[in-house]
Design a protein around this motif. Structure first.
Motif, PDB file in Angstrom:
ATOM      1  N   LEU A 273      -2.253  -1.448  -3.549  1.00  0.00           N
ATOM      2  CA  LEU A 273      -3.016  -0.212  -3.396  1.00  0.00           C
ATOM      3  C   LEU A 273      -2.094   0.990  -3.583  1.00  0.00           C
ATOM      4  CD1 LEU A 273      -5.614   1.302  -2.524  1.00  0.00           C
ATOM      5  CD2 LEU A 273      -4.893   0.971  -0.152  1.00  0.00           C
ATOM      6  N   VAL A 274      -2.418   1.827  -4.573  1.00  0.00           N
ATOM      7  CA  VAL A 274      -1.664   3.061  -4.816  1.00  0.00           C
ATOM      8  C   VAL A 274      -2.666   4.196  -4.844  1.00  0.00           C
ATOM      9  CG1 VAL A 274      -0.080   4.301  -6.332  1.00  0.00           C
ATOM     10  CG2 VAL A 274       0.029   1.798  -6.203  1.00  0.00           C
ATOM     11  N   LEU A 275      -2.506   5.159  -3.937  1.00  0.00           N
ATOM     12  CA  LEU A 275      -3.492   6.234  -3.850  1.00  0.00           C
ATOM     13  C   LEU A 275      -2.842   7.600  -3.745  1.00  0.00           C
ATOM     14  CD1 LEU A 275      -3.732   7.160  -0.570  1.00  0.00           C
ATOM     15  CD2 LEU A 275      -4.749   4.899  -0.443  1.00  0.00           C
ATOM     16  N   VAL A 276      -3.567   8.580  -4.266  1.00  0.00           N
ATOM     17  CA  VAL A 276      -3.215   9.994  -4.124  1.00  0.00           C
ATOM     18  C   VAL A 276      -4.156  10.588  -3.086  1.00  0.00           C
ATOM     19  CG1 VAL A 276      -3.446  12.231  -5.265  1.00  0.00           C
ATOM     20  CG2 VAL A 276      -2.221  10.374  -6.405  1.00  0.00           C
ATOM     21  N   THR A 277      -3.620  11.313  -2.130  1.00  0.00           N
ATOM     22  CA  THR A 277      -4.493  11.842  -1.085  1.00  0.00           C
ATOM     23  C   THR A 277      -3.905  13.083  -0.421  1.00  0.00           C
ATOM     24  OG1 THR A 277      -5.704  11.273   0.937  1.00  0.00           O
ATOM     25  CG2 THR A 277      -3.489  10.358   0.718  1.00  0.00           C
TER      26      THR A 277
ATOM     27  N   SER B 280       0.863  -1.189   0.000  1.00  0.00           N
ATOM     28  CA  SER B 280       0.000   0.000   0.000  1.00  0.00           C
ATOM     29  C   SER B 280       0.897   1.236   0.000  1.00  0.00           C
ATOM     30  CB  SER B 280      -0.929   0.006   1.210  1.00  0.00           C
ATOM     31  OG  SER B 280      -0.220  -0.044   2.429  1.00  0.00           O
ATOM     32  N   VAL B 281       0.652   2.124  -0.967  1.00  0.00           N
ATOM     33  CA  VAL B 281       1.513   3.295  -1.173  1.00  0.00           C
ATOM     34  C   VAL B 281       0.641   4.540  -1.315  1.00  0.00           C
ATOM     35  CG1 VAL B 281       3.244   4.370  -2.673  1.00  0.00           C
ATOM     36  CG2 VAL B 281       3.255   1.890  -2.333  1.00  0.00           C
ATOM     37  N   ALA B 282       0.985   5.576  -0.569  1.00  0.00           N
ATOM     38  CA  ALA B 282       0.289   6.859  -0.681  1.00  0.00           C
ATOM     39  C   ALA B 282       1.211   7.872  -1.351  1.00  0.00           C
ATOM     40  CB  ALA B 282      -0.114   7.376   0.698  1.00  0.00           C
ATOM     41  N   ILE B 283       0.672   8.624  -2.293  1.00  0.00           N
ATOM     42  CA  ILE B 283       1.395   9.721  -2.936  1.00  0.00           C
ATOM     43  C   ILE B 283       0.750  11.016  -2.469  1.00  0.00           C
ATOM     44  CG2 ILE B 283       2.133  10.763  -5.105  1.00  0.00           C
ATOM     45  CD1 ILE B 283       1.764   8.009  -6.416  1.00  0.00           C
ATOM     46  N   VAL B 284       1.530  11.854  -1.804  1.00  0.00           N
ATOM     47  CA  VAL B 284       1.010  13.103  -1.251  1.00  0.00           C
ATOM     48  C   VAL B 284       1.734  14.278  -1.900  1.00  0.00           C
ATOM     49  CG1 VAL B 284       0.432  11.993   0.946  1.00  0.00           C
ATOM     50  CG2 VAL B 284       2.662  13.115   0.683  1.00  0.00           C
TER      51      VAL B 284
ATOM     52  N   ASP C 105      -7.659   8.096  -6.678  1.00  0.00           N
ATOM     53  CA  ASP C 105      -7.316   9.528  -6.702  1.00  0.00           C
ATOM     54  C   ASP C 105      -8.237  10.257  -5.713  1.00  0.00           C
ATOM     55  OD1 ASP C 105      -6.400  12.030  -7.287  1.00  0.00           O
ATOM     56  OD2 ASP C 105      -6.865  11.955  -9.428  1.00  0.00           O
ATOM     57  N   GLU C 106      -7.698  10.615  -4.569  1.00  0.00           N
ATOM     58  CA  GLU C 106      -8.464  11.298  -3.503  1.00  0.00           C
ATOM     59  C   GLU C 106      -9.744  10.523  -3.161  1.00  0.00           C
ATOM     60  OE1 GLU C 106      -7.418  13.608  -1.730  1.00  0.00           O
ATOM     61  OE2 GLU C 106      -5.896  14.698  -2.851  1.00  0.00           O
ATOM     62  N   PRO C 107      -9.621   9.261  -2.728  1.00  0.00           N
ATOM     63  CA  PRO C 107     -10.817   8.434  -2.509  1.00  0.00           C
ATOM     64  C   PRO C 107     -11.725   8.925  -1.386  1.00  0.00           C
ATOM     65  CG  PRO C 107      -8.872   7.344  -1.641  1.00  0.00           C
ATOM     66  CD  PRO C 107      -8.382   8.519  -2.431  1.00  0.00           C
ATOM     67  N   THR C 108     -11.195   9.718  -0.446  1.00  0.00           N
ATOM     68  CA  THR C 108     -12.034  10.221   0.651  1.00  0.00           C
ATOM     69  C   THR C 108     -12.260  11.725   0.545  1.00  0.00           C
ATOM     70  OG1 THR C 108     -10.085  10.516   2.082  1.00  0.00           O
ATOM     71  CG2 THR C 108     -11.228   8.397   2.201  1.00  0.00           C
ATOM     72  N   GLY C 109     -11.884  12.315  -0.574  1.00  0.00           N
ATOM     73  CA  GLY C 109     -11.906  13.770  -0.703  1.00  0.00           C
ATOM     74  C   GLY C 109     -13.279  14.398  -0.626  1.00  0.00           C
TER      75      GLY C 109
END
Length: 233
Positions: free
Chosen positions: A193-197, A33-37, A164-168
């Motif tokens: 899991l790769v997400l931008v947040t 699981s990776v987050a890109i901020v 892409d910003e799943p909880t935005g």
């Protein structure tokens, strides 16, 4: 699972060439699981689109599940996405002529899964929208549309999930519900899991955090608040 090597993205504007991404190289392992901020406009969503095969690199190489996205045309990349990838779009990308239930069912029907209606109903229940299945996107709030989009991305239990910003667009309660779903899929199905947040809490739940700044990607290490530049693979 994902490997990027010297990836760049340049677009043509009225003022000339604009380089959105500087050369970027990194790997993501299976089930990681990776987050890109990073700040808005830093290139996060552009990178996510490239990794998922939704856009073409200007230079460099991207391998997804062992397949060379950088040498494929759109039709070939679409086949790879259909077989391996789920994507949660910041702008929802729901089909306006379909109900919430039908939107969630669609990927399962395309993939030929058994009983797509039952699967879709179960997912709408998980995101708290079992009572909105017959409603069309324009009858739903932004937060409700986001939850429909999340259910749709989950239905095929993809090997790789990009978000892409799943909880935005969600309130705290529904944001927590979505976070639980994301990491349940990651844990129980070994989904990468790769997400931008912009959500620090969500980012910190990931195994790795990467920071994008002015088109350059660096790793955020737990031992230091100063990001370290990623080295080419």
């Amino acid at each position: 699972m994902i490997s990027a090597s010297n990836v760049t993205k340049t677009v043509t504007t009225s003022e000339g060439q604009l380089q959105i991404l500087q050369p970027i190289s990194f790997d993501v392992k299976e089930a990681e699981s990776v987050a890109i901020v990073g700040a808005s406009g830093s290139g996060k969503s552009t990178l996510l689109s490239l990794l998922a095969g939704l856009d073409e690199v200007s230079t460099g190489e991207i391998y997804l599940h062992g397949q060379a996205l950088h040498s494929m045309d759109e039709e070939q990349r679409a086949q790879v996405r259909g077989a391996h990838v789920g994507f949660i779009f910041q702008s929802f990308m729901l089909v306006q002529s379909l109900t919430a239930l039908e939107n969630v069912m669609l990927p399962a029907e395309i993939a030929g899964l058994d009983n797509p209606r039952k699967l879709a109903e179960e997912l709408l229940l998980k995101v708290g929208l079992e009572h909105r299945g017959t409603h069309y996107p324009n009858q739903l709030s932004g937060g409700e549309q986001q939850r429909v989009a999340i259910a749709r991305a989950f239905i095929t239990r993809p090997q790789i999930l990009f978000a892409d910003e799943p909880t935005g667009n969600l309130d705290a309660a529904n944001g927590e519900k979505v976070q639980a779903l994301l990491f349940e899929l990651n844990r129980t199905s070994n989904t990468t899991l790769v997400l931008v947040t912009h959500d620090n809490e969500l980012a910190q739940r990931c195994q790795r955090q990467l920071q994008m700044q002015a088109g350059q990607l660096s790793e955020i290490t737990e031992s230091s608040s100063t990001p370290s530049n990623l080295k080419a693979v």
